[in-house]
Motif scaffolding. Sequence first.
Motif, PDB file in Angstrom:
ATOM      1  N   ILE A  78      22.477 -14.551  -9.173  1.00 59.61           N
ATOM      2  CA  ILE A  78      21.527 -15.384  -9.906  1.00 59.61           C
ATOM      3  C   ILE A  78      20.235 -15.536  -9.112  1.00 59.61           C
ATOM      4  N   VAL A  79      20.353 -15.783  -7.799  1.00 63.89           N
ATOM      5  CA  VAL A  79      19.163 -15.917  -6.956  1.00 63.89           C
ATOM      6  C   VAL A  79      18.343 -14.634  -6.994  1.00 63.89           C
ATOM      7  N   PHE A  80      19.022 -13.473  -6.910  1.00 62.93           N
ATOM      8  CA  PHE A  80      18.307 -12.201  -6.895  1.00 62.93           C
ATOM      9  C   PHE A  80      17.510 -11.999  -8.169  1.00 62.93           C
ATOM     10  N   TRP A  81      18.159 -12.099  -9.331  1.00 66.77           N
ATOM     11  CA  TRP A  81      17.466 -11.813 -10.581  1.00 66.77           C
ATOM     12  C   TRP A  81      16.414 -12.875 -10.896  1.00 66.77           C
ATOM     13  N   ARG A  82      16.710 -14.121 -10.581  1.00 73.52           N
ATOM     14  CA  ARG A  82      15.702 -15.166 -10.800  1.00 73.52           C
ATOM     15  C   ARG A  82      14.453 -14.888  -9.967  1.00 73.52           C
ATOM     16  N   PHE A  94      13.563 -11.984  -8.669  1.00 74.39           N
ATOM     17  CA  PHE A  94      12.970 -10.713  -9.099  1.00 74.39           C
ATOM     18  C   PHE A  94      12.020 -10.936 -10.271  1.00 74.39           C
ATOM     19  N   TRP A  95      12.481 -11.655 -11.288  1.00 71.86           N
ATOM     20  CA  TRP A  95      11.646 -11.875 -12.461  1.00 71.86           C
ATOM     21  C   TRP A  95      10.473 -12.797 -12.149  1.00 71.86           C
ATOM     22  N   ALA A  96      10.659 -13.753 -11.250  1.00 70.28           N
ATOM     23  CA  ALA A  96       9.549 -14.609 -10.846  1.00 70.28           C
ATOM     24  C   ALA A  96       8.476 -13.795 -10.136  1.00 70.28           C
ATOM     25  N   ALA A  97       8.896 -12.888  -9.237  1.00 70.38           N
ATOM     26  CA  ALA A  97       7.943 -12.036  -8.530  1.00 70.38           C
ATOM     27  C   ALA A  97       7.201 -11.126  -9.502  1.00 70.38           C
ATOM     28  N   ALA A  98       7.932 -10.562 -10.469  1.00 65.36           N
ATOM     29  CA  ALA A  98       7.297  -9.682 -11.454  1.00 65.36           C
ATOM     30  C   ALA A  98       6.258 -10.440 -12.275  1.00 65.36           C
ATOM     31  N   ALA A 156      10.616 -19.699  -0.529  1.00 58.15           N
ATOM     32  CA  ALA A 156      11.812 -18.850  -0.514  1.00 58.15           C
ATOM     33  C   ALA A 156      13.026 -19.668  -0.080  1.00 58.15           C
ATOM     34  N   THR A 157      12.838 -20.502   0.917  1.00 57.30           N
ATOM     35  CA  THR A 157      13.926 -21.350   1.413  1.00 57.30           C
ATOM     36  C   THR A 157      14.375 -22.349   0.362  1.00 57.30           C
ATOM     37  N   ALA A 158      13.410 -23.007  -0.283  1.00 55.45           N
ATOM     38  CA  ALA A 158      13.740 -24.043  -1.267  1.00 55.45           C
ATOM     39  C   ALA A 158      14.431 -23.458  -2.492  1.00 55.45           C
ATOM     40  N   SER A 159      13.871 -22.364  -3.047  1.00 56.22           N
ATOM     41  CA  SER A 159      14.440 -21.803  -4.273  1.00 56.22           C
ATOM     42  C   SER A 159      15.834 -21.223  -4.043  1.00 56.22           C
ATOM     43  N   THR A 160      16.051 -20.620  -2.876  1.00 55.32           N
ATOM     44  CA  THR A 160      17.365 -20.068  -2.554  1.00 55.32           C
ATOM     45  C   THR A 160      18.367 -21.176  -2.277  1.00 55.32           C
ATOM     46  N   SER A 161      17.960 -22.169  -1.501  1.00 56.91           N
ATOM     47  CA  SER A 161      18.865 -23.258  -1.138  1.00 56.91           C
ATOM     48  C   SER A 161      19.333 -24.036  -2.361  1.00 56.91           C
ATOM     49  N   PHE A 162      18.465 -24.166  -3.373  1.00 54.11           N
ATOM     50  CA  PHE A 162      18.840 -24.921  -4.570  1.00 54.11           C
ATOM     51  C   PHE A 162      20.048 -24.301  -5.265  1.00 54.11           C
ATOM     52  N   VAL A 163      19.999 -22.990  -5.484  1.00 52.87           N
ATOM     53  CA  VAL A 163      21.087 -22.321  -6.192  1.00 52.87           C
ATOM     54  C   VAL A 163      22.358 -22.339  -5.352  1.00 52.87           C
ATOM     55  N   VAL A 164      22.239 -22.078  -4.054  1.00 50.35           N
ATOM     56  CA  VAL A 164      23.418 -22.029  -3.190  1.00 50.35           C
ATOM     57  C   VAL A 164      24.023 -23.416  -3.006  1.00 50.35           C
ATOM     58  N   ALA A 165      23.177 -24.441  -2.904  1.00 52.65           N
ATOM     59  CA  ALA A 165      23.667 -25.801  -2.680  1.00 52.65           C
ATOM     60  C   ALA A 165      24.558 -26.283  -3.821  1.00 52.65           C
ATOM     61  N   CYS A 182       4.344 -15.710  -4.604  1.00 49.04           N
ATOM     62  CA  CYS A 182       4.901 -14.408  -4.988  1.00 49.04           C
ATOM     63  C   CYS A 182       5.669 -13.795  -3.823  1.00 49.04           C
ATOM     64  N   LEU A 183       5.084 -13.856  -2.632  1.00 53.04           N
ATOM     65  CA  LEU A 183       5.772 -13.344  -1.452  1.00 53.04           C
ATOM     66  C   LEU A 183       7.065 -14.109  -1.209  1.00 53.04           C
ATOM     67  N   GLY A 184       7.048 -15.414  -1.471  1.00 53.26           N
ATOM     68  CA  GLY A 184       8.254 -16.219  -1.319  1.00 53.26           C
ATOM     69  C   GLY A 184       9.383 -15.743  -2.216  1.00 53.26           C
ATOM     70  N   THR A 185       9.056 -15.415  -3.457  1.00 52.17           N
ATOM     71  CA  THR A 185      10.092 -14.910  -4.374  1.00 52.17           C
ATOM     72  C   THR A 185      10.589 -13.534  -3.939  1.00 52.17           C
ATOM     73  N   LEU A 186       9.709 -12.712  -3.380  1.00 52.37           N
ATOM     74  CA  LEU A 186      10.135 -11.397  -2.886  1.00 52.37           C
ATOM     75  C   LEU A 186      11.069 -11.543  -1.682  1.00 52.37           C
ATOM     76  N   ILE A 187      10.754 -12.488  -0.800  1.00 47.01           N
ATOM     77  CA  ILE A 187      11.631 -12.749   0.342  1.00 47.01           C
ATOM     78  C   ILE A 187      12.998 -13.216  -0.130  1.00 47.01           C
ATOM     79  N   ALA A 188      13.001 -14.148  -1.098  1.00 44.76           N
ATOM     80  CA  ALA A 188      14.269 -14.662  -1.622  1.00 44.76           C
ATOM     81  C   ALA A 188      15.075 -13.556  -2.291  1.00 44.76           C
ATOM     82  N   ALA A 189      14.412 -12.687  -3.063  1.00 42.52           N
ATOM     83  CA  ALA A 189      15.115 -11.589  -3.741  1.00 42.52           C
ATOM     84  C   ALA A 189      15.705 -10.610  -2.740  1.00 42.52           C
ATOM     85  N   THR A 190      14.947 -10.310  -1.693  1.00 40.60           N
ATOM     86  CA  THR A 190      15.430  -9.369  -0.676  1.00 40.60           C
ATOM     87  C   THR A 190      16.652  -9.911   0.051  1.00 40.60           C
ATOM     88  N   PHE A 191      16.594 -11.183   0.428  1.00 41.29           N
ATOM     89  CA  PHE A 191      17.737 -11.777   1.119  1.00 41.29           C
ATOM     90  C   PHE A 191      18.952 -11.863   0.193  1.00 41.29           C
TER      91      PHE A 191
END
Length: 330
Positions: A65-69, A71-75, A109-118, A212-221
Amino acid sequence: MRSNHAKGEATDARMGEQASTSQLGSTGSTGEQRIGVVLVFLSALMWSLGGAIARFIEAPDSWTIVFWRSFWAAAFLLAFMAWRDGMRGTLRLFREMGVPGLLVAICFATASTSFVVALAYTTVANILLMQAGVPLLAALFAWVLFRERVATATWVAIFAVISGVAIMVSESLDGAVSPIGDGLALLIAVAFSIATVITRRFAHVRMTPATCLGTLIAATFAASQASMFVVTPHDMGFLFAFGALNLGLGLACFATGARLIPAAIAALIGTFETLLGPIWVWLVHAEVPSTRTIVGGAVIFSALLVHLTLEFKRQARPQRPGITGVPMPD
């Protein structure tokens, strides 16, 4: 805080620097400040849809979910910048965002990823309660790091908002929690507060490429952690909305609007996300809010409405000579 923008800079960069004052209405036009308020509110509105959208997604892996979310945000953000600034302009913005932009990217990147994982470790109630502290943390960081003055009325509104959220989530605080989940929830609040203060302090820097870079970092991780990438067409449709509209459009509005108003005010308006989230779930999924949710929401809404109304009335009054435009310490 002094503004020393060079002749010929972009209009929106000038707008941001003119707005780098301690409270609404100190300098800069009223129109610019109201645009900032509206944009930050729209970001909160977009983000508040996240819970309702997430209810429709059936993918079992949080990292998928984090990856696709992301990815589409970066796009979405790349397409938005290419449409607004052209490809050369977009590349120039990425080059010019510098260290402040990189820090904001890491924070988002930290906030958006942490939300889904938390969500896999703690209750939504605990996450919301931690996020209620964002206005307070942003005000503290802005004051400690940059001496950005916070009015007494803003402090009162911040504590009223925290009280309202505490009422909203008090029924669920005895749910299944863990140190990891609560730690991630706190990390979300800290990261978002820091991003808010940096965006405000470096108002001359366009932060859309940073988000945008933040979403790319989150997608990559997330890609390195996900167990699968294939999802159903049903899920992909909602993941697109979850990423492009909920996250991407929300980030674009926030990055633009937070440059025009004080950090504490931006974070305070962002609390509308907490207020509106249960409403969308109620309207879309027929989940009726509890009495405490309604009472807490009323406290939040009243605090925000009263505070913003008083601020705009204050800025509309003629200022006495010698009390405006006073430079703040760098």
